[in-house]
Design an enzyme around this catalytic site. Sequence first.
Site, PDB file in Angstrom:
ATOM      1  CE  LYS A  42      -1.949   2.996   1.988  1.00  0.00           C
ATOM      2  NZ  LYS A  42      -1.811   4.439   1.651  1.00  0.00           N
ATOM      3  N   GLY A  75       6.541   5.310   8.319  1.00  0.00           N
ATOM      4  CA  GLY A  75       5.732   6.526   8.293  1.00  0.00           C
ATOM      5  C   GLY A  75       5.824   7.238   9.628  1.00  0.00           C
ATOM      6  CB  SER A  76       3.712   9.845  11.074  1.00  0.00           C
ATOM      7  OG  SER A  76       2.451   9.212  11.009  1.00  0.00           O
ATOM      8  CD  GLU A 102      12.869   1.072  10.046  1.00  0.00           C
ATOM      9  OE1 GLU A 102      13.321   2.074  10.645  1.00  0.00           O
ATOM     10  OE2 GLU A 102      13.393  -0.048  10.106  1.00  0.00           O
ATOM     11  CD  GLU A 126       9.895  12.934  11.486  1.00  0.00           C
ATOM     12  OE1 GLU A 126       8.769  12.418  11.629  1.00  0.00           O
ATOM     13  OE2 GLU A 126      10.875  12.320  11.048  1.00  0.00           O
TER      14      GLU A 126
HETATM   15  P1  ADP Z   1       2.494  11.392   6.648  1.00  0.00           P
HETATM   16  O1  ADP Z   1       1.684  11.932   7.800  1.00  0.00           O
HETATM   17  O2  ADP Z   1       3.867  11.945   6.561  1.00  0.00           O
HETATM   18  O3  ADP Z   1       1.763  11.398   5.359  1.00  0.00           O
HETATM   19  P2  ADP Z   1       1.701   8.806   7.481  1.00  0.00           P
HETATM   20  O4  ADP Z   1       2.332   8.051   8.599  1.00  0.00           O
HETATM   21  O5  ADP Z   1       0.397   9.439   7.717  1.00  0.00           O
HETATM   22  O6  ADP Z   1       2.760   9.860   6.989  1.00  0.00           O
HETATM   23  O7  ADP Z   1       1.540   7.849   6.227  1.00  0.00           O
HETATM   24  C1  ADP Z   1       2.409   6.797   5.875  1.00  0.00           C
HETATM   25  C2  ADP Z   1       1.611   5.673   5.242  1.00  0.00           C
HETATM   26  O8  ADP Z   1       0.676   5.157   6.193  1.00  0.00           O
HETATM   27  C3  ADP Z   1       0.779   6.074   4.038  1.00  0.00           C
HETATM   28  O9  ADP Z   1       0.807   5.016   3.102  1.00  0.00           O
HETATM   29  C4  ADP Z   1      -0.612   6.251   4.635  1.00  0.00           C
HETATM   30  O10 ADP Z   1      -1.655   6.084   3.704  1.00  0.00           O
HETATM   31  C5  ADP Z   1      -0.630   5.136   5.647  1.00  0.00           C
HETATM   32  N1  ADP Z   1      -1.585   5.300   6.752  1.00  0.00           N
HETATM   33  C6  ADP Z   1      -2.088   6.451   7.265  1.00  0.00           C
HETATM   34  N2  ADP Z   1      -2.922   6.193   8.294  1.00  0.00           N
HETATM   35  C7  ADP Z   1      -2.937   4.836   8.446  1.00  0.00           C
HETATM   36  C8  ADP Z   1      -3.591   3.937   9.359  1.00  0.00           C
HETATM   37  N3  ADP Z   1      -4.388   4.373  10.335  1.00  0.00           N
HETATM   38  N4  ADP Z   1      -3.355   2.615   9.225  1.00  0.00           N
HETATM   39  C9  ADP Z   1      -2.526   2.148   8.274  1.00  0.00           C
HETATM   40  N5  ADP Z   1      -1.889   2.935   7.385  1.00  0.00           N
HETATM   41  C10 ADP Z   1      -2.091   4.268   7.465  1.00  0.00           C
HETATM   42 MG    MG Z   2      -0.407  11.438   8.218  1.00  0.00          MG
END
Ligand code: ADP
Ligand code: MG
Length: 498
Positions: A196, A248-249, A270, A401
């Site tokens: 994804k 991601g975050s 990560e 961050e």
């Molecule tokens: P940013 O805030 O920098 O966009 P995110 O951590 O929100 O980084 O996003 C990283 C990835 O996680 C993306 O592919 C996003 O679609 C996905 N994502 C966001 N929210 C969720 C969630 N609740 N569960 C799983 N994946 C998620």
């Molecule tokens: Mg986000």
Amino acid sequence: MNIAIQQHYDNLQSGFLKSPRQLLVGGRWVDARSGATFPVYNPANASVIAHVADAGPDDVDLAVKAARHAFEDGPWSRMSPADRAKLLWRLGDAIEAHAEELALIETLDNGKPIKVALALDIASSAERFRYYAGWATKMNGELCPPAAHDGGKFHAFTTRQPVGVVGLITPWNFPLLMAVSKLAPALAAGCTTILKPAEQTPLSSLRLGELMQEVGFPDGVVNILTGFGQTGAAIVEHPGVDKISFTGSTDVGRAIVKASTGNMKRVTLELGGKSPVIVFPDADMNVAVEGVARGIFANTGQVCQAGSRLFAHEKVFDQLIEGIAAKAGKLKIGPGIEFDTEMGPVVSQEQLDRVAGYLTAGLEAGAKAVIGGTKMKRDGYFVEPTIFTSSTTDMAVWREEIFGPVLCATSFSDADLDHIAAQANDTEYGLAAYVYTRDLSVAHKIAKKIKAGSIRINGGMVDSNVPFGGFKQSGWGRENGREGAEAFTEIKSVIISL
Ligand code: ADP
Ligand code: MG
């Protein structure tokens, strides 16, 4: 744009980018069951460059079924490690053969300079598949001589088996490379996958899916679902998924941990960082200036391990800041498609607003911008490279961050390494740390004291064979190296009573 890139651009316009891109499920490209799509933007000018399918829970379910079938019953489950290795190696070759096209997709989608996309993102993606091709044939177990039992009566050993169906959820800063960094070890280990990609940057992953089909990966081994956080959440909650690997975050990482408890998924994370950079007075100043500038301005600061908190000894503080500011001032900022661009836009309007919000908050709180401090007055999502001095450790710009080209700097005067390390460690994160010194003893001592997954002395790199990951709230587990592949396995102990 040079002639070759122009040709790729024209081909993309009349082909790959023209009609809405579909989902890859069980070896077939299909629309989302709901029919929904969403637009993808070019950060250099805010224009829509493509539409992609928006996968819902039904699509997740179909992808999980396809991945499960491929894992349990399909040709993948019977394929020898050597044959898996061949496929991974071929995919590395295919990426290299399509390097310019993939780099262009990455630049249009993410905004990064095309020469960086070519030299870093695409080259590393090809190399990573080849690196993990090597591990496919080396997932050994070990002999475990009994400790408290008669070794003549018991024979015990471990094997490593693929964990199963894995969900790979990736961010937008290095779209292809992040996907590859998860796919390569997962496939080497023998898992099947549901990828994804981030909603901001799904295109290179979709193109990779086509290349995977071309080189001969069996149906269902790699399924690709584009969509937003809800799509990711549906994968994380699905009882048919055995493991999640997420980059991601930290906030989303925390949500993933909570949502994965239903079937006790294995989870690798990560996450974010706020990595310290410590410059001692004996450091080679040219090396330090170059390294610190690159560490915060590369990829427009959208790097989880960016060195964003600078601690410089007071003897060299002014010289260092002047040097970094001079470098920042000379950066050629513009659309990534132009070959001399050194810093592109940030990825999205949302990210631009976020970074600009931090800049305003920093200035209002009393930080002083030596250079930069605002977004740029031009089309696209451009922000000035910024250096804040007089920022204090209670400010949001210092603690949180930002994920943009924003460096916060302070000086120190003492020589007590424990005290310096304590300041560096005063963060909820622990991804990386950077140290500049010519004193080997200081380098080793401080490396030991800092709580971070990677310590880089006088510069450094990310490498396929070097584990990468975080202490504290920067994550769980490690990617790259042997650990990266082992993270996609379960250990099984076999005990034989002789
Ligand atoms: P940013 O805030 O920098 O966009 P995110 O951590 O929100 O980084 O996003 C990283 C990835 O996680 C993306 O592919 C996003 O679609 C996905 N994502 C966001 N929210 C969720 C969630 N609740 N569960 C799983 N994946 C998620
Ligand atoms: Mg986000």
